[in-house]
Design a protein around this motif. Structure first.
Motif, mmCIF file in Angstrom:
data_model
loop_
_atom_site.group_PDB
_atom_site.id
_atom_site.type_symbol
_atom_site.label_atom_id
_atom_site.label_comp_id
_atom_site.label_asym_id
_atom_site.label_seq_id
_atom_site.Cartn_x
_atom_site.Cartn_y
_atom_site.Cartn_z
ATOM 1 N N SER A 93 12.053 -8.996 -3.435
ATOM 2 C CA SER A 93 11.440 -8.689 -2.137
ATOM 3 C C SER A 93 12.479 -8.167 -1.154
ATOM 4 C CB SER A 93 10.743 -9.935 -1.580
ATOM 5 O OG SER A 93 11.675 -10.951 -1.272
ATOM 6 N N LEU A 94 13.673 -8.750 -1.159
ATOM 7 C CA LEU A 94 14.732 -8.272 -0.270
ATOM 8 C C LEU A 94 15.173 -6.855 -0.642
ATOM 9 C CD1 LEU A 94 17.058 -11.407 0.148
ATOM 10 C CD2 LEU A 94 15.313 -10.542 1.715
ATOM 11 N N MET A 95 15.323 -6.597 -1.938
ATOM 12 C CA MET A 95 15.747 -5.271 -2.383
ATOM 13 C C MET A 95 14.718 -4.213 -2.011
ATOM 14 S SD MET A 95 17.443 -6.092 -6.117
ATOM 15 C CE MET A 95 18.145 -4.468 -6.315
ATOM 16 N N GLN A 96 13.452 -4.522 -2.198
ATOM 17 C CA GLN A 96 12.403 -3.552 -1.864
ATOM 18 C C GLN A 96 12.320 -3.316 -0.368
ATOM 19 O OE1 GLN A 96 8.742 -4.841 -3.730
ATOM 20 N NE2 GLN A 96 9.684 -4.929 -5.763
ATOM 21 N N GLY A 97 12.526 -4.367 0.418
ATOM 22 C CA GLY A 97 12.484 -4.209 1.866
ATOM 23 C C GLY A 97 13.667 -3.442 2.406
ATOM 24 N N MET A 98 14.861 -3.717 1.874
ATOM 25 C CA MET A 98 16.069 -3.057 2.382
ATOM 26 C C MET A 98 16.143 -1.589 1.980
ATOM 27 S SD MET A 98 19.117 -5.893 2.061
ATOM 28 C CE MET A 98 18.948 -6.053 0.276
ATOM 29 N N THR A 99 15.692 -1.279 0.762
ATOM 30 C CA THR A 99 15.803 0.088 0.265
ATOM 31 C C THR A 99 14.527 0.897 0.469
ATOM 32 O OG1 THR A 99 15.058 -0.526 -1.962
ATOM 33 C CG2 THR A 99 17.418 -0.666 -1.519
ATOM 34 N N ARG A 100 13.442 0.219 0.866
ATOM 35 C CA ARG A 100 12.133 0.862 0.988
ATOM 36 C C ARG A 100 11.748 1.529 -0.343
ATOM 37 N NH1 ARG A 100 11.412 4.762 5.693
ATOM 38 N NH2 ARG A 100 9.232 4.105 5.472
ATOM 39 N N ASN A 101 12.118 0.874 -1.402
ATOM 40 C CA ASN A 101 11.885 1.389 -2.749
ATOM 41 C C ASN A 101 10.989 0.411 -3.500
ATOM 42 O OD1 ASN A 101 11.950 2.370 -5.341
ATOM 43 N ND2 ASN A 101 14.168 2.400 -5.527
ATOM 44 N N PRO A 102 9.743 0.797 -3.807
ATOM 45 C CA PRO A 102 8.827 -0.117 -4.496
ATOM 46 C C PRO A 102 9.237 -0.435 -5.925
ATOM 47 C CG PRO A 102 7.881 2.074 -4.405
ATOM 48 C CD PRO A 102 9.123 2.119 -3.561
ATOM 49 N N LEU A 103 10.183 0.338 -6.472
ATOM 50 C CA LEU A 103 10.630 0.105 -7.842
ATOM 51 C C LEU A 103 11.874 -0.766 -7.902
ATOM 52 C CD1 LEU A 103 10.197 3.730 -9.273
ATOM 53 C CD2 LEU A 103 8.589 1.822 -9.391
ATOM 54 N N ALA A 104 12.379 -1.184 -6.747
ATOM 55 C CA ALA A 104 13.608 -1.977 -6.722
ATOM 56 C C ALA A 104 13.350 -3.399 -7.200
ATOM 57 C CB ALA A 104 14.172 -2.010 -5.302
ATOM 58 N N SER A 105 14.214 -3.859 -8.084
ATOM 59 C CA SER A 105 14.185 -5.242 -8.551
ATOM 60 C C SER A 105 15.500 -5.502 -9.275
ATOM 61 C CB SER A 105 13.004 -5.498 -9.490
ATOM 62 O OG SER A 105 13.234 -4.937 -10.762
ATOM 63 N N PRO A 106 15.905 -6.762 -9.418
ATOM 64 C CA PRO A 106 17.179 -7.056 -10.090
ATOM 65 C C PRO A 106 17.272 -6.500 -11.501
ATOM 66 C CG PRO A 106 16.386 -8.989 -8.924
ATOM 67 C CD PRO A 106 15.280 -7.966 -8.855
#
Length: 347
Positions: A93-106
């Motif tokens: 959730s933090l990665m998607q919020g910071m990058t505005r990228n819906p595909l972001a995940s660890p």
């Protein structure tokens, strides 16, 4: 003026219906989480009654094999699954919020692959290292993985886009995974590293939980404190700056939290993918785009998903266990393909 605008933004996001759903998730989800942990403790290779489980908690008998299985194996396993699921979901959730990228995940952004790669190195240069030392190597690897992904994704003139970031993450993950496999085979540590490839909590003991929970707690608290700023940052960096937010500091602290949570989780469970991708999207769909609700609700739902997935991994082919990473991938892969296709991966 900026403060007034910020309050209007949060008021707009905090719709009554979203607040009701979020409250239900936090309350009802916690109840279901406790029940799923109880089911996870109850179900296993050995048939142990609920009465025996209760006795092992209230009146532990060291001479009883059943009590030892409950206290030494099943309880720490269930607790670790809950902590790891929550950690991965918050990281996503933090990665998607910071990058505005819906595909972001660890698992997609090179974090897990980097951690696994460095742990393969650690098995060679420091055989027999303690769990704490392995956790430190995982932190370092997670940071390296993120740095490489963002570096590769930024090479093009047009800069980072959600699709480019996902492609860079996929490529870096493939390369680091291949290098890890080559190292494992060449130095004859394939059996040791295979645990981190498969992913699971079957071998978790209390020492792992004792190392995991303080780091997870620190990461959870910082993530909750960052949630309000992440909400504004998810609207765009220009908007956040115009409202007086220090975007670089927010991203730096957020990235450190992601590395802490993901590194600690991977050092205990190995590679468990897609929880950090799927759960934030489900949570955002249910409670809206206010990260003050997304972060805690993601933690509850992520913990619930991994505990259920771990229990299911024991039921698919008893008495053998299916890697829990396989169970989460069954849910996550179709979801990832859907997101990648939908509007080019835009938020």
């Amino acid at each position: 003026m900026a403060k007034s605008t910020l309050e209007k933004i949060h008021t707009k996001f905090s719709k009554p219906s979203n607040l009701v759903i979020a409250t239900f998730i936090l309350g009802g989800g916690t109840v279901f989480l406790v029940l799923s942990i109880a089911l996870s403790i109850l179900y296993g290779a050995s048939d142990i009654s609920f009465q025996t489980i209760w006795q092992s908690i209230t009146n532990f008998d060291p001479a009883s094999t059943s009590h030892q299985i409950i206290r030494g194996l099943r309880i720490p396993r269930a607790l670790a699954a809950a902590l790891i699921g929550a950690a991965l979901a918050i990281s996503g959730s933090l990665m998607q919020g910071m990058t505005r990228n819906p595909l972001a995940s660890p698992s997609i952004m090179g974090v897990t692959a980097g951690a696994t790669f460095m742990m393969a190195i650690a098995l060679i240069v420091m055989p027999g290292a303690s769990n704490f030392v392995m956790m430190l190597w995982a932190f370092a690897g997670a940071g390296i993985g993120v740095a490489i992904v963002f570096g590769v994704g930024s090479i093009s003139k047009s800069g980072l886009t959600p699709v480019k970031l996902a492609l860079a993450g996929t490529a870096v993950t493939a390369i680091l995974s291949s290098l890890s496999s080559a190292i494992a085979i060449h130095f004859n540590v394939a059996k040791d590293i295979s645990f981190w490839y498969a992913g699971g909590v079957s071998s978790v003991q209390w020492i792992h939980v004792k190392l995991l929970w303080p780091i997870a707690l620190i990461g959870f608290i910082i993530a909750f404190l960052l949630a309000k700023s992440i909400t504004v940052l998810s609207l765009g960096e220009d908007v956040a700056k115009s409202l007086g937010h220090q975007t670089f500091l927010i991203k730096t602290v957020g990235t450190v939290v992601v590395l802490l949570l993901t590194g600690a989780a991977i050092s205990v469970s190995g590679t468990i993918g897609f929880i950090g991708l799927v759960i934030p999207h489900i949570t955002r769909f249910l409670v809206g785009v206010d990260y003050r609700w997304i972060v805690p609700c993601s933690a509850v739902l992520g913990a619930l998903l991994l505990v259920i997935a771990d229990t299911a991994s024991r039921m698919i082919n008893p008495p053998f266990e299916t890697p829990v990473g396989t169970v989460t991938a069954i849910v996550g892969v179709p979801f990832f393909l859907y997101l990648a296709r939908r509007e080019g991966g835009k938020m």
